[in-house]
Design an enzyme around this catalytic site. Structure first.
Site, PDB file in Angstrom:
ATOM      1  N   GLY A  12       0.836  -1.200   0.000  1.00 61.51           N
ATOM      2  CA  GLY A  12       0.000   0.000   0.000  1.00 61.51           C
ATOM      3  C   GLY A  12       0.866   1.244   0.000  1.00 61.51           C
ATOM      4  N   GLY A  15      -1.693   7.354   2.067  1.00 53.37           N
ATOM      5  CA  GLY A  15      -1.129   8.240   3.094  1.00 53.37           C
ATOM      6  C   GLY A  15      -0.249   7.503   4.083  1.00 53.37           C
ATOM      7  CG  LEU A  16      -1.628   4.875   7.456  1.00 53.30           C
ATOM      8  CD1 LEU A  16      -2.286   3.626   8.019  1.00 53.30           C
ATOM      9  CD2 LEU A  16      -0.736   5.539   8.508  1.00 53.30           C
ATOM     10  CE  LYS A 123      -9.104   3.383  11.165  1.00 57.28           C
ATOM     11  NZ  LYS A 123      -9.298   4.854  11.214  1.00 57.28           N
ATOM     12  CB  THR A 190      -7.459   6.946   7.133  1.00 53.07           C
ATOM     13  OG1 THR A 190      -6.268   6.249   6.818  1.00 53.07           O
ATOM     14  CG2 THR A 190      -7.606   7.035   8.628  1.00 53.07           C
ATOM     15  CD  GLU A 193     -10.583   1.161   7.498  1.00 55.23           C
ATOM     16  OE1 GLU A 193     -11.026   0.647   8.549  1.00 55.23           O
ATOM     17  OE2 GLU A 193      -9.465   0.904   7.040  1.00 55.23           O
ATOM     18  CG  HIS A 197     -16.222   3.630  12.379  1.00 57.08           C
ATOM     19  ND1 HIS A 197     -16.408   2.359  12.844  1.00 57.08           N
ATOM     20  CD2 HIS A 197     -14.913   3.730  12.069  1.00 57.08           C
ATOM     21  CE1 HIS A 197     -15.252   1.718  12.817  1.00 57.08           C
ATOM     22  NE2 HIS A 197     -14.337   2.523  12.345  1.00 57.08           N
TER      23      HIS A 197
END
Lengths: 330, 330
Positions: A12, A15-16, A123, A190, A193, A197
């Site tokens: 990947g 961003g991360l 997560k 992110t 995700e 929620h």
């Protein structure tokens, strides 16, 4: 402790993944040797130039453009599995939509008999539960896997596990985070995700939304996402470690997608009863100036180093961030 | 995780040893089988009645009075070494004056080829350095040893090691503790060690003082001991774990020997620089209602459980609280 170079792969390059590559460029004990994104991969068993990889990814749109090391393919993960004998450890920085996507990737590495280390920053509770189920397979293959090793779960879950030590019984664990992001574009996965929620959303619905629709949703909320009672894997991780029933773990927070300043200080509160019967609360609070990238990727590499330590001592299978103390990476 | 009963021995039956026995009485996964003090020991491979041991120690002055299990001897430690094949793990809760006393005890266990687990709550840098030097011997014998596994060092040192994960470089670690003790009598050894840290005192001078002289010294200070720049093993433990130079670690605090209320909240602050070059500080703060006994003995048994896990996987030698995450003991 003798310094040795750990050859790292990153699955990947969002961003991360990009932050992870930037961090690796500053480490003496670790070296980036492989990175994959949707359109290609970059690989060099002798070590990639992290700056060149980042340049290719950020300005040209894929690590496949990395000069001398990049290749284009629609199955970059498969390509890295084929080269995994030259990689000591992988950080899985892929978006996990749907829940079984990353567990499926791990399964593919296991089927190819990869016996190194893998670390994720998953997560969602459902996803981490699927990873725990891979324990017999990964133990058999000789892989050492650490799940939930980012910030939440990860740094804060481990802090909760540590804080629990003062108590005979844990009554509740409350994680509340503040995240500030100046440019949501860099953290698309992110934030998707996080939106999943929110009330009225779920993983499927979000995966079908276009970037424009996400943008409209963010506009409607002035860029602020307030999250309550999130399905966050801290619950199953703390339960799995024998610390507290998952129902006693709550996770909430505020994400500001339009400012790098955190709207609240991220913290975890652990309330318990001591052996003398006294109720009390320990608190672990993160400094506001630390970014999500620092709080996720720092622990990821710390856990990766611990994973290498365990792996070389023939300790295999699936562990969580609450099971193991991350080691400091120079 | 499958519950299994860990048979525990405690060396020392002062304030900490007694609190440790009380805690064990509440654990399902651990059982007290041996305890030693200056005048005798109590031993039962099938498990001691912790209440009876405490009764004997507190009201009659020695665990040697424990009905059916107590014996009087001037070398109770030697007696427990001889019975150590029936003990899975020992907590060393002895006063450590002088610095080489506990390292000497460990050495005796190693010479008797004890290959179980030992855990200490040592506080002084010099003592922990001596323990680290035992690593080759303990590795050879097959012992798994965890040093500095109480509160400071221990819980707070581990929290510092965890907090360090967000940073590329650690600038300083500041531990500041508040301790409230209503009755100094129950913690003679600990308070003597604290006094040894004060200006004008050292370990030798304190060891030569009578209880009355200690009492006079406490009176002179209204029962308050303010400690700055203490020689505390958190420094060498964090350095040994590769996290920060020991000079960047400071430990101070206030001990109120006349009130159970903590004069300040115990905390550890970790200041570092992230990979993006930002300075920030993470803080871990202990709830005021938690006693020294809870914050020391809880982690001790958590580390003991981790030690058993490592020992059964043939991982031997000396580790510190910053190297390993303690496990939660049911």
């Amino acid at each position: 402790m003798q310094a040795e170079i750990i050859r790292v792969g990153i699955l990947g390059a969002g961003g991360l993944g990009q932050a992870a590559a930037q961090i690796l460029a500053q480490k003496q004990e670790m070296q980036l040797v492989a990175i994959a994104d949707r359109s290609g991969f970059a690989f060099d068993a002798e070590g990639l130039d992290a700056t060149a990889v980042l340049q290719a990814s950020m300005t040209q749109g894929s690590v496949g453009y990395t000069p001398g090391a990049g290749t284009f393919t629609s199955d970059a993960i498969r390509a890295l599995i084929e080269r995994s004998h030259d990689v000591d450890a992988f950080f899985i920085a892929l978006p996990n939509l749907p829940n079984d996507f990353i567990p499926g990737v791990i399964h593919n590495f296991a089927q190819a008999e990869y016996d190194g280390v893998m670390v994720d920053a998953l997560k969602r509770t459902g996803a981490v539960e699927l990873v725990f189920k891979l324990d017999p397979l990964l133990s058999a293959v000789g892989m050492t896997y650490i799940t939930g090793a980012g910030a939440t779960p990860g740094l804060l879950t481990a802090a909760a596990a540590l804080a629990a030590q003062s108590f005979q019984e844990i009554l509740k664990v409350e994680i509340y985070f503040g995240v500030g992001i100046s440019n949501w574009d860099a953290y698309r996965a992110t934030i998707r995700e996080d939106i999943a929620h929110l009330d009225g959303f779920d993983v499927e619905r979000v995966s079908e939304m276009t970037d424009e629709e996400i943008e409209v949703e963010l506009d409607r909320r002035n860029g602020i996402l307030e999250l309550v009672n999130m399905e966050h894997a801290d619950d199953v991780i703390l339960e799995h470690a024998g610390i507290v029933d998952r129902k006693q773990v709550t996770v909430g927070g505020i994400v500001d997608t339009r400012s790098p300043k955190k709207p609240v200080s991220t913290n975890v509160k652990v309330t318990g009863k001591t052996f003398e019967g006294k109720m009390s609360t320990h608190v672990f609070t993160l400094g506001d100036e630390t970014s999500m990238a620092a709080n996720v990727c720092g622990p990821v590499f710390g856990y990766m180093k611990t994973g290498i330590w365990l792996n070389r001592r023939s300790i295999h299978g699936v562990f969580s961030s609450a099971d193991l103390m991350p080691r400091f990476v120079q």
